[in-house]
Design a protein around this motif. Structure first.
Motif, PDB file in Angstrom:
ATOM      1  N   UNK A 233      94.173 -19.508  22.854  1.00  0.00           N
ATOM      2  CA  UNK A 233      92.644 -19.618  22.555  1.00  0.00           C
ATOM      3  C   UNK A 233      92.595 -19.463  21.007  1.00  0.00           C
ATOM      4  N   UNK A 234      93.364 -18.509  20.535  1.00  0.00           N
ATOM      5  CA  UNK A 234      93.140 -18.512  19.013  1.00  0.00           C
ATOM      6  C   UNK A 234      93.718 -19.826  18.065  1.00  0.00           C
ATOM      7  N   UNK A 235      94.404 -20.328  18.852  1.00  0.00           N
ATOM      8  CA  UNK A 235      95.111 -21.471  18.335  1.00  0.00           C
ATOM      9  C   UNK A 235      94.043 -22.807  18.499  1.00  0.00           C
ATOM     10  N   UNK A 236      92.777 -22.386  19.147  1.00  0.00           N
ATOM     11  CA  UNK A 236      92.144 -23.693  19.411  1.00  0.00           C
ATOM     12  C   UNK A 236      92.335 -24.424  20.675  1.00  0.00           C
ATOM     13  N   UNK A 237      93.235 -23.905  21.559  1.00  0.00           N
ATOM     14  CA  UNK A 237      93.537 -24.653  22.887  1.00  0.00           C
ATOM     15  C   UNK A 237      92.525 -24.008  24.181  1.00  0.00           C
ATOM     16  N   UNK A 238      92.349 -24.713  24.750  1.00  0.00           N
ATOM     17  CA  UNK A 238      91.319 -24.449  25.993  1.00  0.00           C
ATOM     18  C   UNK A 238      92.592 -24.100  27.124  1.00  0.00           C
ATOM     19  N   UNK A 239      92.192 -23.232  27.995  1.00  0.00           N
ATOM     20  CA  UNK A 239      93.146 -22.620  28.951  1.00  0.00           C
ATOM     21  C   UNK A 239      92.771 -22.382  30.274  1.00  0.00           C
ATOM     22  N   UNK A 240      93.482 -22.731  31.207  1.00  0.00           N
ATOM     23  CA  UNK A 240      93.184 -22.588  32.748  1.00  0.00           C
ATOM     24  C   UNK A 240      94.235 -21.925  33.305  1.00  0.00           C
ATOM     25  N   UNK A 241      93.853 -20.786  34.029  1.00  0.00           N
ATOM     26  CA  UNK A 241      94.665 -19.877  34.884  1.00  0.00           C
ATOM     27  C   UNK A 241      94.340 -19.631  36.178  1.00  0.00           C
TER      28      UNK A 241
END
Length: 219
Positions: A116-124
């Motif tokens: 997230x800090x790197x600007x990537x969206x996340x799905x978990x």
């Protein structure tokens, strides 16, 4: 409460829910890094690479503990690279979206926060992670997006966090609450939202013994 279901049915629901979240987040050419390649991860890979193969979404990297371990699904090595160092995904600027299906909290938390800090969206699909760290994750998403917005529209890159696959065995309740009930005030939701527990309680209501039905559910 959801209908009684087996663990296998729950896994399929989680796979489908993860896929649905991905299709909601994917709005352009998307390169995906997946962390974890177990039952859920394998299902997600097959769904994305087969059902979405005509779109611009591609899983380019999968991070696993043991790259030589036999898998229950076929990985297309011409498209997807198997790695054992999660930083290979988190530090890859070409990856837009991270799918976390590794489970646990310590490793998963670090991976999700870093992504997230790197600007990537996340799905978990990680229930334990959501139960322990959801408030912190939501706060981080807001922080990242506010910081991006302050730099101006040209540089703005909104990150999203999808976790519906970790709730109620993948039943699409989060999206429903967020979209269909925006004008309502919901104080709480009550119920036994676990398929195995519902299955056991239903059997016990019909007179089954606890130990007997527990063994049946486990089998």
């Amino acid at each position: 409460c959801p209908s009684p279901s087996t663990e296998r049915q729950q896994q399929r629901e989680i796979q489908r829910s993860t896929f649905s979240l991905l299709t909601a987040i994917i709005t352009m050419t998307t390169r995906i890094g997946m962390i974890g390649a177990g039952t859920v991860g394998g299902g997600v890979y097959e769904i994305i690479m087969n059902r979405l193969k005509s779109t611009s979404a591609t899983i380019t990297k999968i991070c696993v503990r043991d790259a030589n371990k036999p898998r229950d699904f076929q990985i297309d090595s011409s498209i997807t690279q198997v790695v054992t160092d999660v930083s290979s995904i988190l530090n890859d600027d070409s990856i837009d979206l991270v799918v976390e299906v590794a489970g646990g909290t310590a490793f998963a938390k670090d991976a999700v926060f870093t992504a997230l800090k790197a600007g990537k969206s996340v799905v978990t699909a990680n229930k334990a992670l959501i139960a322990e760290y959801l408030d912190e994750i939501v706060a981080l998403v807001d922080q990242v997006n506010n910081a991006a917005g302050s730099r101006g529209k040209e540089e703005k890159k909104v990150v999203k966090f999808g976790y519906e696959a970790s709730v109620c065995g993948g039943i699409p309740i989060i999206h429903t609450l967020q979209s269909a009930y925006k004008g309502d005030i919901i104080n709480e939701v009550q119920g036994i939202c676990n398929g195995t527990t519902n299955y056991m309680l239903g059997k016990m209501e019909d007179g089954a013994d606890y130990d007997e039905v527990l063994k049946e559910a486990q089998d």
